[in-house]
Design a protein around this motif. Structure first.
Motif, PDB file in Angstrom:
ATOM      1  N   ARG A  18     -24.738  22.216  18.967  1.00  0.00           N
ATOM      2  CA  ARG A  18     -25.367  22.090  20.280  1.00  0.00           C
ATOM      3  C   ARG A  18     -26.890  22.150  20.211  1.00  0.00           C
ATOM      4  NH1 ARG A  18     -27.014  25.160  24.600  1.00  0.00           N
ATOM      5  NH2 ARG A  18     -26.527  24.303  26.661  1.00  0.00           N
ATOM      6  N   VAL A  19     -27.418  22.964  19.306  1.00  0.00           N
ATOM      7  CA  VAL A  19     -28.867  23.139  19.242  1.00  0.00           C
ATOM      8  C   VAL A  19     -29.585  21.836  18.899  1.00  0.00           C
ATOM      9  CG1 VAL A  19     -28.922  23.757  16.788  1.00  0.00           C
ATOM     10  CG2 VAL A  19     -30.697  24.622  18.321  1.00  0.00           C
ATOM     11  N   LEU A  20     -28.870  20.882  18.302  1.00  0.00           N
ATOM     12  CA  LEU A  20     -29.498  19.622  17.906  1.00  0.00           C
ATOM     13  C   LEU A  20     -29.560  18.609  19.046  1.00  0.00           C
ATOM     14  CD1 LEU A  20     -28.001  19.190  14.324  1.00  0.00           C
ATOM     15  CD2 LEU A  20     -30.187  20.211  15.009  1.00  0.00           C
ATOM     16  N   SER A  21     -28.963  18.951  20.183  1.00  0.00           N
ATOM     17  CA  SER A  21     -28.993  17.997  21.291  1.00  0.00           C
ATOM     18  C   SER A  21     -29.114  18.650  22.665  1.00  0.00           C
ATOM     19  CB  SER A  21     -27.721  17.134  21.270  1.00  0.00           C
ATOM     20  OG  SER A  21     -26.567  17.945  21.400  1.00  0.00           O
ATOM     21  N   ALA A  22     -29.032  19.984  22.742  1.00  0.00           N
ATOM     22  CA  ALA A  22     -29.039  20.665  24.040  1.00  0.00           C
ATOM     23  C   ALA A  22     -30.416  20.601  24.695  1.00  0.00           C
ATOM     24  CB  ALA A  22     -28.608  22.120  23.866  1.00  0.00           C
ATOM     25  N   TRP A  23     -30.439  20.942  25.965  1.00  0.00           N
ATOM     26  CA  TRP A  23     -31.681  20.912  26.743  1.00  0.00           C
ATOM     27  C   TRP A  23     -31.999  22.338  27.163  1.00  0.00           C
ATOM     28  CZ3 TRP A  23     -34.895  16.868  27.505  1.00  0.00           C
ATOM     29  CH2 TRP A  23     -35.898  17.000  28.471  1.00  0.00           C
ATOM     30  N   ASP A  67     -36.259  31.221  28.197  1.00  0.00           N
ATOM     31  CA  ASP A  67     -36.474  31.943  26.947  1.00  0.00           C
ATOM     32  C   ASP A  67     -35.175  32.386  26.294  1.00  0.00           C
ATOM     33  OD1 ASP A  67     -39.317  31.948  26.554  1.00  0.00           O
ATOM     34  OD2 ASP A  67     -39.468  33.161  28.349  1.00  0.00           O
ATOM     35  N   ASN A  68     -34.166  32.691  27.088  1.00  0.00           N
ATOM     36  CA  ASN A  68     -32.873  33.028  26.489  1.00  0.00           C
ATOM     37  C   ASN A  68     -32.321  31.837  25.712  1.00  0.00           C
ATOM     38  OD1 ASN A  68     -32.860  35.631  27.434  1.00  0.00           O
ATOM     39  ND2 ASN A  68     -31.605  35.192  29.237  1.00  0.00           N
ATOM     40  N   CYS A  69     -32.509  30.638  26.261  1.00  0.00           N
ATOM     41  CA  CYS A  69     -32.083  29.423  25.561  1.00  0.00           C
ATOM     42  C   CYS A  69     -32.844  29.277  24.241  1.00  0.00           C
ATOM     43  CB  CYS A  69     -32.326  28.191  26.432  1.00  0.00           C
ATOM     44  SG  CYS A  69     -31.310  28.093  27.917  1.00  0.00           S
ATOM     45  N   ILE A  70     -34.135  29.568  24.281  1.00  0.00           N
ATOM     46  CA  ILE A  70     -34.949  29.474  23.072  1.00  0.00           C
ATOM     47  C   ILE A  70     -34.437  30.443  22.011  1.00  0.00           C
ATOM     48  CG2 ILE A  70     -37.237  29.952  22.111  1.00  0.00           C
ATOM     49  CD1 ILE A  70     -38.451  28.873  24.688  1.00  0.00           C
ATOM     50  N   VAL A 123     -46.830  28.525  25.547  1.00  0.00           N
ATOM     51  CA  VAL A 123     -46.077  28.800  24.322  1.00  0.00           C
ATOM     52  C   VAL A 123     -44.681  28.196  24.422  1.00  0.00           C
ATOM     53  CG1 VAL A 123     -44.992  30.635  22.949  1.00  0.00           C
ATOM     54  CG2 VAL A 123     -47.358  30.872  23.723  1.00  0.00           C
ATOM     55  N   ARG A 124     -44.067  28.356  25.583  1.00  0.00           N
ATOM     56  CA  ARG A 124     -42.728  27.804  25.793  1.00  0.00           C
ATOM     57  C   ARG A 124     -42.747  26.280  25.655  1.00  0.00           C
ATOM     58  NH1 ARG A 124     -42.104  29.052  30.798  1.00  0.00           N
ATOM     59  NH2 ARG A 124     -41.942  31.260  30.285  1.00  0.00           N
ATOM     60  N   GLN A 125     -43.769  25.647  26.236  1.00  0.00           N
ATOM     61  CA  GLN A 125     -43.856  24.192  26.161  1.00  0.00           C
ATOM     62  C   GLN A 125     -44.073  23.723  24.728  1.00  0.00           C
ATOM     63  OE1 GLN A 125     -43.456  21.873  28.864  1.00  0.00           O
ATOM     64  NE2 GLN A 125     -43.118  20.714  26.982  1.00  0.00           N
ATOM     65  N   ALA A 126     -44.923  24.427  23.994  1.00  0.00           N
ATOM     66  CA  ALA A 126     -45.155  24.057  22.596  1.00  0.00           C
ATOM     67  C   ALA A 126     -43.872  24.189  21.790  1.00  0.00           C
ATOM     68  CB  ALA A 126     -46.255  24.934  21.995  1.00  0.00           C
ATOM     69  N   TYR A 127     -43.082  25.222  22.096  1.00  0.00           N
ATOM     70  CA  TYR A 127     -41.798  25.386  21.416  1.00  0.00           C
ATOM     71  C   TYR A 127     -40.885  24.201  21.727  1.00  0.00           C
ATOM     72  CZ  TYR A 127     -36.992  26.640  20.667  1.00  0.00           C
ATOM     73  OH  TYR A 127     -35.680  26.589  20.283  1.00  0.00           O
ATOM     74  N   PHE A 128     -40.760  23.847  23.011  1.00  0.00           N
ATOM     75  CA  PHE A 128     -39.898  22.722  23.389  1.00  0.00           C
ATOM     76  C   PHE A 128     -40.318  21.447  22.662  1.00  0.00           C
ATOM     77  CE2 PHE A 128     -39.108  24.833  27.758  1.00  0.00           C
ATOM     78  CZ  PHE A 128     -38.004  25.502  27.269  1.00  0.00           C
ATOM     79  N   ASP A 129     -41.622  21.181  22.643  1.00  0.00           N
ATOM     80  CA  ASP A 129     -42.118  19.968  21.988  1.00  0.00           C
ATOM     81  C   ASP A 129     -41.848  20.011  20.485  1.00  0.00           C
ATOM     82  OD1 ASP A 129     -43.048  18.916  24.388  1.00  0.00           O
ATOM     83  OD2 ASP A 129     -45.054  19.762  24.146  1.00  0.00           O
TER      84      ASP A 129
END
Length: 202
Positions: free
Chosen positions: A62-67, A71-74, A145-151
């Motif tokens: 899931r981690v390879l395609s989830a959205w 922060d819990n998701c991260i 920081v969250r956005q940089a992680y998502f990117d």
């Protein structure tokens, strides 16, 4: 939200240099493509078997395609990436007698990508000068920081997807070579990689 930014670049210079040295002049039945270099190989039967197992085990993670949205998701995604790295290291051990082979190289490319992403993620959270950010619901990281992680995760997903496409080719699996994960297919995202010396000098 994904911005399409590339917040860090993979350094695969040593790996790509070794790939060119080992396989650059080979004539083989399977053509593999990595950033900046392509080469032909003839996989061993053991490599085909291990490649098939890897594709089966990783294709639906899931981690390879989830959205991710919070922060819990991260945190969950980071744990899953560490689990994937563990699977890859186990396969490296299994391929110890074929360390000079193409599959070991591809597995190494994936472990290297995950390791560099995790280092990037650690650096995102290491700023001592950053003002305290109060936790609110599921959000305890600053928004930038969250956005940089998502990117960064998007870049890593593309890297792993395209590596798995090459792994599938070694395994003789009928799957897109330009990426095994839907939405992470297409040409290598060259801007996400540091150009190796063999390319930069041209």
């Amino acid at each position: 939200m994904r911005t399409g930014n590339i917040p860090f670049r993979f350094d695969m210079s040593d790996l790509l240099s070794r790939a060119k040295q080992r396989f650059g002049k080979h004539v083989g039945e399977v053509t593999l493509n990595l950033p900046f270099v392509s080469f032909a190989v003839s996989p061993k039967s053991k490599e085909r078997k291990v490649a098939q197992e890897l594709v089966i085990r990783l294709a639906d993670r899931r981690v390879l395609s989830a959205w991710e949205c919070c922060d819990n998701c991260i945190d969950d995604a980071l744990n899953s990436l560490r689990e994937i790295r563990g699977i890859l290291v186990d396969k490296q051990v299994e391929l110890a007698d074929l360390r000079d082979g193409p599959l070991y190289l591809l597995v190494e490319a994936m472990t290297l990508g995950i390791r560099q992403f995790l280092t990037f993620e650690e650096l995102l959270n290491s700023g001592n000068e950053a003002p305290p950010h109060p936790r609110f619901g599921d959000f305890h990281r600053p928004s930038d920081v969250r956005q940089a992680y998502f990117d960064g995760l998007e870049v890593l997903r593309g890297h792993i997807s395209r590596c798995l496409g090459q792994v599938a080719a070694i395994g003789g699996i009928d799957a897109p070579k330009d990426g095994l994960i839907v939405n992470y297919q297409g040409d290598w995202q060259i801007a996400a990689y540091q150009a190796p010396a063999l390319t930069a000098e041209k």
